[in-house]
Each structure stands twice: as C-alpha cells, then as structure tokens.
Design an enzyme around this catalytic site. Sequence first.
Site: not given
Lengths: 209, 328
Positions: A8-11, A5, A116, A13
């Site tokens: 992101g920048a690091e994962a 869905i 963050d 989802i």
Amino acid sequence: MEKLIARGAEADIYLGRWGPLSAIYKVRTAKQYMAEELDKKIRRQRTVREARMLRAARSAVDTPHVLYVSQKKYTIVMEYINGKRMLDIIDKSPSQGKVMGEILGRLHMLNIIHGDPNTANFLFDSKKNKWYLVDFGLSYISSRKEDMAVDLHLVKEVVYVQHPTSFKEIMSGFYDGYMSVSGKMAGIVKKIDEIERRGRYARNRSFLF
Amino acid sequence: MTLGLGIESTAHTFSASVIDDSGKIRSNVKSVYRPPSGSGIHPREASRHHAEVAPSVVLSALKESSINYRELDFIAYSAGPGLGPCLRVGATISRFIAAYYDKPLIPVHHGVGHIELGSLLTDANDPLVLLLSGGHTMVLAAVNGRWRVFGETLDLTLGQLIDQFGRTIGLASPAGPTVEKIAEKGSKYVDMPYAVKGNDLSFSGLLTSVKRKMPEEIQENLAFSLQETAFAMLSEVAERALALLHKKELLVVGGVAANARLRQMLELVSDRHGCKLKDVPAEYAGDCGAQIAWTGWLYFKSGYSVKPEKAFVSQSWRIDEVDVPWRS
C-alpha cells in the site's frame, strides 16, 4: 513465514499465521524519501492510532480483530478478512453505494472519522455475509461536522475518478444509506458544498472580454 | 505541415511559441514579470508588463521559427485559470491575430497545457500526474475524456505555500528556487503539522506553524523543514494514487516540479511502486507558450475552436470540467 500480498501507500501487507489463525501483518516500513524524524513520528502515530480506532469502531461497524501491536516494529497483527473489495464489485452493482453510506454513517455516529474511505477499504466476506471496514491509519475522533463532511467528500472524489460511469447511481445510494442511519447528518451534506467551494477554482468565473 | 501559435499569460509569464504537428517546438520565447522583493504578483503591474512586452515576444516567436502570420493554421491562448488582467492581455492579442488573419482561435486550460506538454516531452502515455504550479496542487489521471482529480489541496497550493513563506523572509514571488537554496543549508528538522486527509492535502496549518516559529529558529532550518514536510505529504498522496490506480508512469509538471529535492523524493516513490518518473526539462516545466501551442494542436486536430466574438477568459476554471477528447 509471512508472504507479501500487497504494497500500500504507507504499509506492506503480509499474510501469515498468528497461533491457529490466518493473520494480516501490517508493517509500516521506513520511507527512504522522508526526513527520518518525520518518518518515525508518522509511523508511530499511525500504528498506535490505527490499533486504537480498529477497536473503538467495533461497536458500530465490523473491523478486523487486533491481535498484536508492536510500536517498536511499527506493526499491527490483525485478523485476516478473506473478502472482496468494494472497488472490484461496485461497477457491476452500483446499488452497493448504499452499504458504504450506512457503514460510514454508523462510524460517524460514534464520532469516528475514517480519514481514507476509498472503495478498496470496504471488504465483503461472503462466507460470513458481512461487510468490513479496514485501514484506520488516518482515523481520529471528532464531533465536528466539517471533519465528517471531509470524509464524505473523499468518497465522492474517489468514486468520481474510479467509477465515473456509475458515479451518480453510486453516490445517490451512498447518501441514502448515510442519511438512513443518522438523523443529525442533514447539515453535513451541506458542508460538503462548503468544502468543495473552498477548493481551487471551484466557482467558474468566465466572461467574454 | 500544420503550424500553431500559442500564447501564455496567466500569471507572471508572458510567452509565445510556435509548434508543428510533429510536436517540434520551433520557438518558445518568454518574458517574466518580477515583483519587488518581499511582495507577490500584483495583477495590474503584471498585466502592464505583459502588455508592454507582448508585441515583441510574439514577433520574436515567429521570427525564430522563420514564419509569418499567414502561415499559421491556428492561434491558441491560455484562457484560464489565472489573474484576470493578465489573461486578458494574451486573449486580446490572440483574438486580434485570429480575427485579422482569419485563423481558428482556441482557448486552452492552463493546467491541461502543463500536462499535455509534459506528456509530449517525456513520451508519457497514460500517466498519473502531479500538477504543481502557483495555482494547482493536484493528483490527476485521465478517465473518459477528462483529467480527473484524484486528490488535491483543500486550501493553499504548494506554490502559494512556498511563495508566502518566501515573502515573510523578504523574497519576491516566485520564491521557489531561492527557498530551495536556503533549504539546502538547513539540517535540523523542526516539528511541523503533517496534514494528509485521504487523498487530499492541507497546507494552511503548515504555513501558520512555520510563521510562528520564525523568531526562535534560523531560516535555513525552517525552509528545510517546510520543504521536507510539504514534499513528504505530496509524495504520500502520490503513493496512495499509485497503489490504487496502478499507473506505470508518474508525470510531474508545473513550476514547483523544478525543485531537485522534490524530484529526488518522487524518484524513490516511483521506484517503490515500479513506475517510471517522467520529469519535464526545467525550461518547459514552468509556464510557457509551448504548453498552450501543443494543447491547441490537440484541440485543432479534434476540430475544436471558437469564434472570435465568443472568445472567453476564466479566472476560475476547474480542470476536471474541461473536455479533452483525445484522452477518451
């Protein structure tokens, strides 16, 4: 099966199930551009840290329940929050800045630094009438005012870029909210100035020649 | 046809360029001050270099584009941020030309110059920008007539980090190209601190760590690990901004943009987020007169200029305080 869905920048989802529950699978995938050792170190560190901090923060703010952690797969399974992002709400109701301030203030009272705190990480679940704070991958424990001030500076920075027209109103509410939950915070707001003055070219030094 | 002259002199480079209103660069002449090996740029020495070469650089810029002073429509100069003595050389010569020939004089922010020339040369419309020069390490996006800072370094810039590492192994500034060559020979990743704070970065811990590891590790591996860590931090911050702002273009400008390994990493970042990497040809990625001339034209078109007696330079001047009316 799980459905992607958001990226992101690091994962990545995914939305899926965990037993009877709707659950979020947060998977830190390998980054092709990074040296492998560095990539693995960061993914491991952040997975462990995020799971730990999501739990630790619960005594002060609402966070999703952690259901399962796999260090091997760099994955955290957590409760799904069906909510609206502050990012999408705040331009219409800038007074919500106060909520962000309160949440961050309560977190700092526990000596947890979010790391963050951008407006996409505050989620409102209207059914439960609750605000949730998510994305603790960069969080850590610290009682230093400097670290708390960096958190506040990050809020300021992101609001300035994403909500320039309501920047002033959002931030004044934000500081009100932040101060209202925490007595010891007076010095921290001053620290923000210090951090910003340390930034590149912060003091305008212009002259006729 | 409008013709403008741009003069750049913020740091090591003195450069002059003539550009026309179609964005064609008619000339772009530079002369770069080289400090002795193992040292950084001494502002006084650099400004002495600039003062010596200035007349001939400006004359060849005009000559190459076959025009004379009278045919110019405006003079633009880099007003900051930068080294005071260097800035004054470019500003003084620009003010003189503008006053003598009665032309509009336009002060330009050096960083805005990098971004606008980059946009021109790569046909970028509304990019997320990585500004990576000696003086800047910033992630920016245009919102409401300003280049707004989405993330930046909290201490050293990427350029300073590389230059200061270079100095400790005996290189002169700018050390980027040489450090890049040394890093290509390294293969072992040495553990180094990785400091991403939200959208911001911090490089000072990295510099301390690499200096401390000098005695026990070979240069090649240190240079390799330094680049890997610093560039990964930057790539992550770029990813964060792309994930949040959903821009379709990633524009990389400034001297450090010439690094091949960094470009490779940013290419992968762009692919992951479905956006296009816009990289500026090496000749124009670093400091040059064309960045000032083109931005001068954008201001000229918006009707902005200053009287010669009001001309200023600013050693310290934040990019998000500069109005860029064509971006509103």
